[in-house]
Design a protein around this motif. Structure first.
Motif, PDB file in Angstrom:
ATOM      1  N   UNK A 191       0.827  -1.206   0.000  1.00  0.00           N
ATOM      2  CA  UNK A 191       0.000   0.000   0.000  1.00  0.00           C
ATOM      3  C   UNK A 191       0.860   1.253   0.000  1.00  0.00           C
ATOM      4  N   UNK A 192       1.918   1.246   0.806  1.00  0.00           N
ATOM      5  CA  UNK A 192       2.784   2.424   0.894  1.00  0.00           C
ATOM      6  C   UNK A 192       3.573   2.631  -0.402  1.00  0.00           C
ATOM      7  N   UNK A 193       3.987   1.557  -1.049  1.00  0.00           N
ATOM      8  CA  UNK A 193       4.826   1.672  -2.246  1.00  0.00           C
ATOM      9  C   UNK A 193       4.026   1.882  -3.527  1.00  0.00           C
ATOM     10  N   UNK A 194       2.868   1.212  -3.628  1.00  0.00           N
ATOM     11  CA  UNK A 194       2.121   1.232  -4.887  1.00  0.00           C
ATOM     12  C   UNK A 194       0.683   1.725  -4.741  1.00  0.00           C
ATOM     13  N   UNK A 195       0.292   2.061  -3.528  1.00  0.00           N
ATOM     14  CA  UNK A 195      -1.088   2.474  -3.302  1.00  0.00           C
ATOM     15  C   UNK A 195      -2.059   1.308  -3.275  1.00  0.00           C
ATOM     16  N   UNK A 196      -1.525   0.069  -3.238  1.00  0.00           N
ATOM     17  CA  UNK A 196      -2.345  -1.132  -3.261  1.00  0.00           C
ATOM     18  C   UNK A 196      -1.944  -2.007  -4.427  1.00  0.00           C
ATOM     19  N   UNK A 197      -2.754  -3.029  -4.730  1.00  0.00           N
ATOM     20  CA  UNK A 197      -2.452  -3.859  -5.882  1.00  0.00           C
ATOM     21  C   UNK A 197      -2.769  -5.316  -5.679  1.00  0.00           C
ATOM     22  N   UNK A 198      -2.383  -6.121  -6.680  1.00  0.00           N
ATOM     23  CA  UNK A 198      -2.705  -7.551  -6.701  1.00  0.00           C
ATOM     24  C   UNK A 198      -1.669  -8.361  -5.915  1.00  0.00           C
ATOM     25  N   UNK A 199      -2.186  -9.274  -5.118  1.00  0.00           N
ATOM     26  CA  UNK A 199      -1.344 -10.146  -4.291  1.00  0.00           C
ATOM     27  C   UNK A 199      -1.711 -11.591  -4.601  1.00  0.00           C
ATOM     28  N   UNK A 200      -0.709 -12.462  -4.676  1.00  0.00           N
ATOM     29  CA  UNK A 200      -0.942 -13.892  -4.852  1.00  0.00           C
ATOM     30  C   UNK A 200      -0.406 -14.638  -3.628  1.00  0.00           C
ATOM     31  N   UNK A 201      -0.759 -15.916  -3.548  1.00  0.00           N
ATOM     32  CA  UNK A 201      -0.360 -16.680  -2.361  1.00  0.00           C
ATOM     33  C   UNK A 201       0.072 -18.087  -2.733  1.00  0.00           C
ATOM     34  N   UNK A 227      -7.258  -1.590  -0.428  1.00  0.00           N
ATOM     35  CA  UNK A 227      -6.739  -1.327  -1.772  1.00  0.00           C
ATOM     36  C   UNK A 227      -5.884  -2.483  -2.296  1.00  0.00           C
ATOM     37  N   UNK A 228      -5.757  -3.526  -1.502  1.00  0.00           N
ATOM     38  CA  UNK A 228      -5.048  -4.726  -1.945  1.00  0.00           C
ATOM     39  C   UNK A 228      -6.059  -5.842  -2.182  1.00  0.00           C
ATOM     40  N   UNK A 229      -5.683  -6.809  -3.025  1.00  0.00           N
ATOM     41  CA  UNK A 229      -6.611  -7.885  -3.356  1.00  0.00           C
ATOM     42  C   UNK A 229      -5.851  -9.189  -3.582  1.00  0.00           C
ATOM     43  N   UNK A 230      -6.324 -10.265  -2.944  1.00  0.00           N
ATOM     44  CA  UNK A 230      -5.765 -11.593  -3.190  1.00  0.00           C
ATOM     45  C   UNK A 230      -6.403 -12.132  -4.473  1.00  0.00           C
ATOM     46  N   UNK A 231      -5.609 -12.257  -5.544  1.00  0.00           N
ATOM     47  CA  UNK A 231      -6.180 -12.577  -6.858  1.00  0.00           C
ATOM     48  C   UNK A 231      -5.971 -14.024  -7.287  1.00  0.00           C
ATOM     49  N   UNK A 232      -5.027 -14.746  -6.638  1.00  0.00           N
ATOM     50  CA  UNK A 232      -4.753 -16.107  -7.101  1.00  0.00           C
ATOM     51  C   UNK A 232      -3.906 -16.827  -6.050  1.00  0.00           C
ATOM     52  N   UNK A 233      -3.941 -18.151  -6.073  1.00  0.00           N
ATOM     53  CA  UNK A 233      -3.101 -18.936  -5.173  1.00  0.00           C
ATOM     54  C   UNK A 233      -2.889 -20.334  -5.736  1.00  0.00           C
ATOM     55  N   UNK A 234      -1.753 -20.931  -5.363  1.00  0.00           N
ATOM     56  CA  UNK A 234      -1.419 -22.298  -5.740  1.00  0.00           C
ATOM     57  C   UNK A 234      -0.670 -22.957  -4.580  1.00  0.00           C
ATOM     58  N   UNK A 235      -0.745 -24.274  -4.463  1.00  0.00           N
ATOM     59  CA  UNK A 235      -0.022 -24.940  -3.377  1.00  0.00           C
ATOM     60  C   UNK A 235       1.482 -24.977  -3.595  1.00  0.00           C
ATOM     61  N   UNK A 236       2.222 -24.580  -2.574  1.00  0.00           N
ATOM     62  CA  UNK A 236       3.682 -24.726  -2.589  1.00  0.00           C
ATOM     63  C   UNK A 236       4.120 -25.948  -1.812  1.00  0.00           C
ATOM     64  N   UNK A 237       3.186 -26.518  -1.017  1.00  0.00           N
ATOM     65  CA  UNK A 237       3.400 -27.776  -0.293  1.00  0.00           C
ATOM     66  C   UNK A 237       4.595 -27.726   0.653  1.00  0.00           C
ATOM     67  N   UNK A 238       4.909 -26.503   1.132  1.00  0.00           N
ATOM     68  CA  UNK A 238       5.952 -26.281   2.138  1.00  0.00           C
ATOM     69  C   UNK A 238       7.361 -26.426   1.571  1.00  0.00           C
ATOM     70  N   UNK A 239       7.521 -26.692   0.279  1.00  0.00           N
ATOM     71  CA  UNK A 239       8.826 -27.019  -0.311  1.00  0.00           C
ATOM     72  C   UNK A 239       9.298 -25.952  -1.294  1.00  0.00           C
ATOM     73  N   UNK A 240      10.595 -25.746  -1.383  1.00  0.00           N
ATOM     74  CA  UNK A 240      11.159 -24.708  -2.259  1.00  0.00           C
ATOM     75  C   UNK A 240      10.897 -25.008  -3.732  1.00  0.00           C
ATOM     76  N   UNK A 241      11.170 -26.248  -4.153  1.00  0.00           N
ATOM     77  CA  UNK A 241      11.051 -26.578  -5.573  1.00  0.00           C
ATOM     78  C   UNK A 241       9.602 -26.438  -6.040  1.00  0.00           C
ATOM     79  N   UNK A 242       8.677 -26.963  -5.245  1.00  0.00           N
ATOM     80  CA  UNK A 242       7.259 -26.840  -5.589  1.00  0.00           C
ATOM     81  C   UNK A 242       6.857 -25.367  -5.652  1.00  0.00           C
ATOM     82  N   UNK A 243       7.381 -24.568  -4.728  1.00  0.00           N
ATOM     83  CA  UNK A 243       7.016 -23.152  -4.655  1.00  0.00           C
ATOM     84  C   UNK A 243       7.603 -22.350  -5.794  1.00  0.00           C
ATOM     85  N   UNK A 244       8.808 -22.726  -6.229  1.00  0.00           N
ATOM     86  CA  UNK A 244       9.393 -22.052  -7.393  1.00  0.00           C
ATOM     87  C   UNK A 244       8.487 -22.243  -8.605  1.00  0.00           C
TER      88      UNK A 244
END
Length: 446
Positions: A191-201, A227-244
């Protein structure tokens, strides 16, 4: 008729290849061949003796024996740090220690625990892949009189009270609150840097309590940042490779991402790698939140790459459970309110990351806790939980999960709530907490 055990059918532990095969299959990280053979011999001797008497094979916990940490995977930094804490606490309390790698297989974890019970071990504690396996663990523990504890996943509404006395502790950080605070730091930066925007998880493993609690805290934080919005998400399954890979997919599907909320610091590391590969600058173009307060997470905050993490200190997790196993095998009995516990995590940002690193990451050989004082038995009158540790409210903990038909609070739990034991334990623990979680190590000289 009781089943007899013929010693001639036992493996040939004189054969090095046989020993190595068993050690490999059990993933006995940290166990020497000498230790393995001693444990195997003790277990075999106990089984033969029991069979000769017509008794079931039962291992009696040895208070001077071994504590095991049964992790769902040894590949995550979180589990490695939990092991570090358990090993340090075990050493301080005069116990042997072993770290067992479940290799993302709950059946393997069950087999490892069954093997542990044949060795006269003091007990073990789980970060289990599938919480439903805890019911079988509980049966094994009752049959063999082996104490155990569990962190994170469990069956909804299943408690140590249904399992029996040998399920001595279920403990987790209060994740709703912790992840809400981490998410708020990310959304504030967005919010401070962009005034809000799209966030993923990046999420964890669907259905896992920790994932559900962290998602709930994450979603709650968005209410304060309209002013922020959660627009999408995918499982990372707690692991680096999956999250990449998941982050790469999220970035390709969403062109204006300015924030990423991950479920732990290993996932945050995967997200950072994906951003680097895409030529996006973390901490400038995109703000990232993590959880668990791992070494890499804290260092990423220090370098300005990650915005926040929840500093629950994985080392504390291991030390807390090791101290509990020590206590219950040395005559201490927990009250009902002490069998399910929360502890409060720190919110680590650039403003407080230096003291966090000094105590929990780059400690220069100074242990972050007084491990003997974590034990009621060893600590005595100087016992100190060294964190804001307090009883779990079942109704709050499992909200969002439908109650099983006919479910009612366990009798001992209900009585402890009704007679004021919960409030008394919370006050007692708070009064005993002299070594603060956000302060310097008690072992560091002024």
């Amino acid at each position: 008729m009781a089943k007899r055990l013929d010693p001639r059918t036992l493996p040939d532990f004189e054969n090095r290849k046989v020993v190595d095969d068993y050690m490999g299959r059990l993933d006995t990280h940290g166990v020497s061949r000498r230790d393995f053979l001693a444990l195997a011999s003790a277990g075999a001797a106990a089984s033969v003796g029991a069979a000769a008497l017509g008794l079931p094979s039962v291992a009696v916990a040895d208070p001077s024996g071994k504590i095991a940490y049964l992790a769902w995977s040894a590949s995550t930094e979180y589990n490695q740090l939990v092991s570090k804490g358990a090993e340090a606490a075990s050493k301080a309390l005069g116990l042997n220690y072993v770290f067992l790698d479940g290799q993302i297989d709950s059946t393997r974890q069950l087999n490892q625990f069954e093997q542990l019970t044949t060795t006269q071990a003091a007990g073990g504690f789980f970060n289990i892949l599938d919480g439903s396996a805890l019911k079988r663990v509980s049966q094994i523990a009752e049959d063999t009189k082996t104490y155990f504890g569990a962190v994170w996943d469990s069956v909804a509404w299943y408690t140590p009270f249904e399992a029996g006395d040998y399920y001595t502790l279920y403990a987790v950080p209060e994740e709703d609150d912790a992840h809400r605070r981490v998410t708020a730091e990310v959304l504030k930066a967005v919010t401070e840097s962009f005034g809000g925007g799209d966030v993923v998880a990046l999420t964890g493993t669907p259905g896992n309590w920790c994932e559900a609690a962290r998602n709930r805290g994450r979603d709650d934080a968005f209410k304060d940042f309209p002013k922020t919005k959660l627009v999408d998400q995918l499982p990372g399954k707690w692991l680096r490779e999956e999250s990449l890979r998941a982050t790469e997919d999220l970035l390709s599907r969403n062109k204006n991402v300015v924030g990423i909320i991950t479920q732990n610091d290993d996932e945050a590391q995967g997200a950072l790698a994906a951003l680097r590969n895409a030529g996006i600058k973390p901490g400038q173009d995109v703000f990232i939140g993590g959880a668990d307060g791992t070494s890499l997470g804290a260092q990423a905050i220090k370098r300005g790459l990650q915005t926040a993490t929840s500093g629950n200190s994985p080392v504390y997790t291991g030390a807390l459970f090791a101290a509990r196993i020590y206590d219950v095998t040395h005559g201490w009995k927990p009250r009902a309110a002490e069998r399910q516990l929360y502890w409060r995590a720190l919110t680590v940002t650039k403003d407080n990351v230096d003291p966090y690193i000094d105590r929990y990451v780059d400690d220069k050989g100074v242990e972050p806790f007084d491990y003997r004082r974590l034990s009621h038995v060893a600590g005595g009158d100087a016992w100190d939980p060294q964190a804001d540790l307090y009883p779990i409210d079942l109704e709050r903990h499992w909200r969002g999960y439908p109650k099983p038909e006919g479910w009612a609070p366990p009798k001992a739990y209900a009585e402890a709530k009704a007679n004021g034991e919960f409030d008394a334990v919370k006050a007692e623990y708070a009064a005993a907490n002299k070594i603060k979680f956000d302060g310097p190590s008690p072992n560091r000289k002024a």
